[in-house]
Scaffold this active site. Structure first.
Site, PDB file in Angstrom:
ATOM      1  N   ARG A 223       0.638  -1.124   0.171  1.00  0.00           N
ATOM      2  CA  ARG A 223      -0.257   0.325  -0.670  1.00  0.00           C
ATOM      3  C   ARG A 223       0.967   1.355  -0.054  1.00  0.00           C
ATOM      4  NH1 ARG A 223      -3.695  -2.512  -1.121  1.00  0.00           N
ATOM      5  NH2 ARG A 223      -5.365  -2.944  -0.755  1.00  0.00           N
ATOM      6  N   HIS A 271      -1.961   0.960  -9.539  1.00  0.00           N
ATOM      7  CA  HIS A 271      -2.508   0.006  -8.946  1.00  0.00           C
ATOM      8  C   HIS A 271      -3.632  -1.184  -9.343  1.00  0.00           C
ATOM      9  CE1 HIS A 271      -4.973  -0.486  -4.776  1.00  0.00           C
ATOM     10  NE2 HIS A 271      -3.981  -1.957  -4.720  1.00  0.00           N
TER      11      HIS A 271
HETATM   12  P1  NAP Z   1      -1.502 -11.675   4.204  1.00  0.00           P
HETATM   13  O1  NAP Z   1      -2.040 -13.584   3.802  1.00  0.00           O
HETATM   14  O2  NAP Z   1      -2.541 -11.774   4.941  1.00  0.00           O
HETATM   15  O3  NAP Z   1      -0.350 -11.818   4.819  1.00  0.00           O
HETATM   16  C1  NAP Z   1       0.541 -10.810   5.077  1.00  0.00           C
HETATM   17  C2  NAP Z   1       1.385 -11.347   5.957  1.00  0.00           C
HETATM   18  O4  NAP Z   1       1.989 -10.289   6.017  1.00  0.00           O
HETATM   19  C3  NAP Z   1       2.297 -12.631   6.932  1.00  0.00           C
HETATM   20  O5  NAP Z   1       3.382 -12.886   6.100  1.00  0.00           O
HETATM   21  C4  NAP Z   1       1.999 -11.368   7.892  1.00  0.00           C
HETATM   22  O6  NAP Z   1       2.437 -12.118   8.922  1.00  0.00           O
HETATM   23  C5  NAP Z   1       2.466 -10.512   7.249  1.00  0.00           C
HETATM   24  N1  NAP Z   1       3.060  -8.865   8.198  1.00  0.00           N
HETATM   25  C6  NAP Z   1       1.946  -8.185   8.972  1.00  0.00           C
HETATM   26  N2  NAP Z   1       1.768  -7.370   9.812  1.00  0.00           N
HETATM   27  C7  NAP Z   1       3.109  -7.616   9.824  1.00  0.00           C
HETATM   28  C8  NAP Z   1       4.210  -6.638  10.589  1.00  0.00           C
HETATM   29  N3  NAP Z   1       3.759  -5.598  11.775  1.00  0.00           N
HETATM   30  N4  NAP Z   1       5.723  -7.341  10.396  1.00  0.00           N
HETATM   31  C9  NAP Z   1       6.258  -8.016  10.155  1.00  0.00           C
HETATM   32  N5  NAP Z   1       5.206  -8.774   9.162  1.00  0.00           N
HETATM   33  C10 NAP Z   1       3.671  -8.268   9.214  1.00  0.00           C
HETATM   34  O7  NAP Z   1      -2.142 -10.562   2.977  1.00  0.00           O
HETATM   35  P2  NAP Z   1      -1.690 -11.048   1.785  1.00  0.00           P
HETATM   36  O8  NAP Z   1      -3.115 -11.291   0.702  1.00  0.00           O
HETATM   37  O9  NAP Z   1      -0.739 -11.339   1.484  1.00  0.00           O
HETATM   38  O10 NAP Z   1      -1.579  -9.424   1.200  1.00  0.00           O
HETATM   39  C11 NAP Z   1      -0.997  -8.770   1.759  1.00  0.00           C
HETATM   40  C12 NAP Z   1      -1.477  -7.455   1.212  1.00  0.00           C
HETATM   41  O11 NAP Z   1      -0.984  -7.281  -0.663  1.00  0.00           O
HETATM   42  C13 NAP Z   1      -2.662  -7.205   1.447  1.00  0.00           C
HETATM   43  O12 NAP Z   1      -3.183  -6.360   2.397  1.00  0.00           O
HETATM   44  C14 NAP Z   1      -2.710  -5.807   0.275  1.00  0.00           C
HETATM   45  O13 NAP Z   1      -1.985  -4.343   1.045  1.00  0.00           O
HETATM   46  C15 NAP Z   1      -1.545  -5.642  -1.051  1.00  0.00           C
HETATM   47  N6  NAP Z   1      -2.408  -6.112  -2.344  1.00  0.00           N
HETATM   48  C16 NAP Z   1      -1.648  -5.879  -3.226  1.00  0.00           C
HETATM   49  C17 NAP Z   1      -2.868  -5.773  -4.831  1.00  0.00           C
HETATM   50  C18 NAP Z   1      -2.343  -4.666  -5.399  1.00  0.00           C
HETATM   51  O14 NAP Z   1      -2.870  -4.424  -7.016  1.00  0.00           O
HETATM   52  N7  NAP Z   1      -1.238  -3.578  -5.672  1.00  0.00           N
HETATM   53  C19 NAP Z   1      -3.284  -6.147  -4.918  1.00  0.00           C
HETATM   54  C20 NAP Z   1      -3.416  -7.521  -4.006  1.00  0.00           C
HETATM   55  C21 NAP Z   1      -2.781  -7.303  -2.362  1.00  0.00           C
HETATM   56  P3  NAP Z   1       2.122 -13.217  10.081  1.00  0.00           P
HETATM   57  O15 NAP Z   1       2.797 -14.602   8.468  1.00  0.00           O
HETATM   58  O16 NAP Z   1       3.472 -13.502  10.756  1.00  0.00           O
HETATM   59  O17 NAP Z   1       0.871 -12.787   9.533  1.00  0.00           O
HETATM   60  C1  GLV Z   2      -5.912  -4.916  -4.012  1.00  0.00           C
HETATM   61  O1  GLV Z   2      -5.116  -3.760  -3.590  1.00  0.00           O
HETATM   62  C2  GLV Z   2      -6.715  -5.677  -2.897  1.00  0.00           C
HETATM   63  O2  GLV Z   2      -6.257  -5.565  -1.629  1.00  0.00           O
HETATM   64  O3  GLV Z   2      -6.860  -6.110  -3.379  1.00  0.00           O
END
Ligand code: NAP
Ligand code: GLV
Length: 308
Positions: A223, A271
């Protein structure tokens, strides 16, 4: 009993068709056609409507149509109403593509060649092996793990960093504040795939950049709030970082005149790293509705305390 969808109408039309086939008892509605507000039990939104509780007094479940939930104000959603984020194969595949593209572009000096072409300059740079370029991913969740596994296949030495320790075959893992220094010191290309929470806001700062090897590259697909924008400009202009691939921004759309637009060492995308795909996401939502009805654990349930 109705399901209210408030997001991209094209995807909404696909969901409407699949709901009609698979859950005909649910009255599927696309915002702003809410019908009887008291009948709304389920809401799927990117940005939820204002006054959620007052507007929909019988809400039972809220879905984010994206992976992230930072756009939700949890204080406005009753504590008894679970919030579920999007975990679906189309979103994962898109992120794997984008992160791979950015890491390969960084590894193979793509920004430099694009600039050289504009000036008609023929200047080959020695090709390094993937094995000599260390990739690190902040966040080892659904997306981070998929990205790490793919990049490992190219031969990049890969490591991930998470809040709690995660094990992935062949990937070095680091956890928590105590693991961050060592993770950064071994990372030439840093990919941010963290959720935006109080703990991660502003993490991509001068302090962090100084702990990377000189000339490291940043890929931010988490983000915009993760990045301290002036610190990135200083790090690039001072040579601390050599390039940045940015998909997310503090203000979106990125304002005209923002220094990122014309910076020679920054690649901006609007994005689009990944998008929730209509068919695959509808399957997941329908599955979660069934789980909710049957009292089974929900896939992607958000822990409000952690903020993700
Ligand atoms: P997720 O499965 O919830 O994974 C989040 C990861 O971040 C986990 O490994 C978590 O640790 C770690 N984390 C959270 N807080 C932390 C902290 N304070 N210190 C260290 N590690 C931390 O999320 P996801 O599905 O992979 O998605 C991640 C993010 O990608 C979304 O929240 C979104 O912001 C972004 N995203 C962007 C796009 C885009 O188009 N640009 C699209 C989709 C998503 P733990 O494993 O220990 O819980
Ligand atoms: C996109 O940014 C998502 O969080 O799916």
């Amino acid at each position: 009993m109705s399901f209210l969808y408030k997001s991209d109408p094209e995807r909404g039309a696909v969901w409407a068709r699949l709901f009609a086939e698979r859950a005909p008892a649910v009255d599927f509605r696309i915002w702003p056609d809410v019908g009887d507000p008291a009948a709304v039990r389920y809401l799927a939104a990117w940005e939820p409507p204002e006054n959620l509780t007052e507007a929909f007094p019988n809400l039972e479940l809220v879905f984010s149509v994206g992976a992230g939930v930072d756009q939700f104000d949890f204080s406005r959603i009753p504590p008894g109403v679970p919030v579920v984020r999007m975990i679906e194969s189309g979103l994962v595949a898109g992120m794997v593509e984008y992160a791979t593209l950015a890491v390969l572009a960084a590894h193979r000096d793509w920004l430099t060649y694009a600039a050289q072409q504009r000036e008609a300059v023929w200047n080959p740079i020695r090709v390094r092996t993937a094995g000599s370029r260390r990739v690190g991913v902040l966040g080892m969740g659904v997306l981070g793990q998929a990205v790490l596994t793919t990049l490992q296949g190219f031969g990049f030495p890969c490591a991930g960093w998470s809040r709690t320790a995660r094990q992935l075959p062949g990937i070095d893992s680091y956890a928590g504040e105590e693991g961050l220094d060592a993770f950064l010191a071994r990372t030439d290309i840093l990919v941010c795939l963290l959720p935006l929470t109080e703990a991660t806001r502003g993490i991509l700062s001068r302090r962090l950049f100084e702990r990377l090897p000189p000339g490291a590259v940043l890929v931010n697909v988490g983000r915009g709030g993760h990045l301290v924008e002036p610190d990135l400009l200083d790090a690039l202009d001072g040579g601390r970082l050599s390039a940045a691939f940015l998909d997310v921004f503090d203000t979106e759309p990125l304002p005209a005149g923002h220094p990122f637009w014309r910076h020679p060492r920054i690649l901006v995308t609007p994005h689009i790293a990944s998008m929730t795909q209509a068919e695959t996401s509808a399957e997941v939502v329908l599955d979660n509705l069934r789980r909710h009805r049957e009292g089974l654990p929900l896939i992607g349930l958000v822990d409000r305390r952690r903020g993700y």
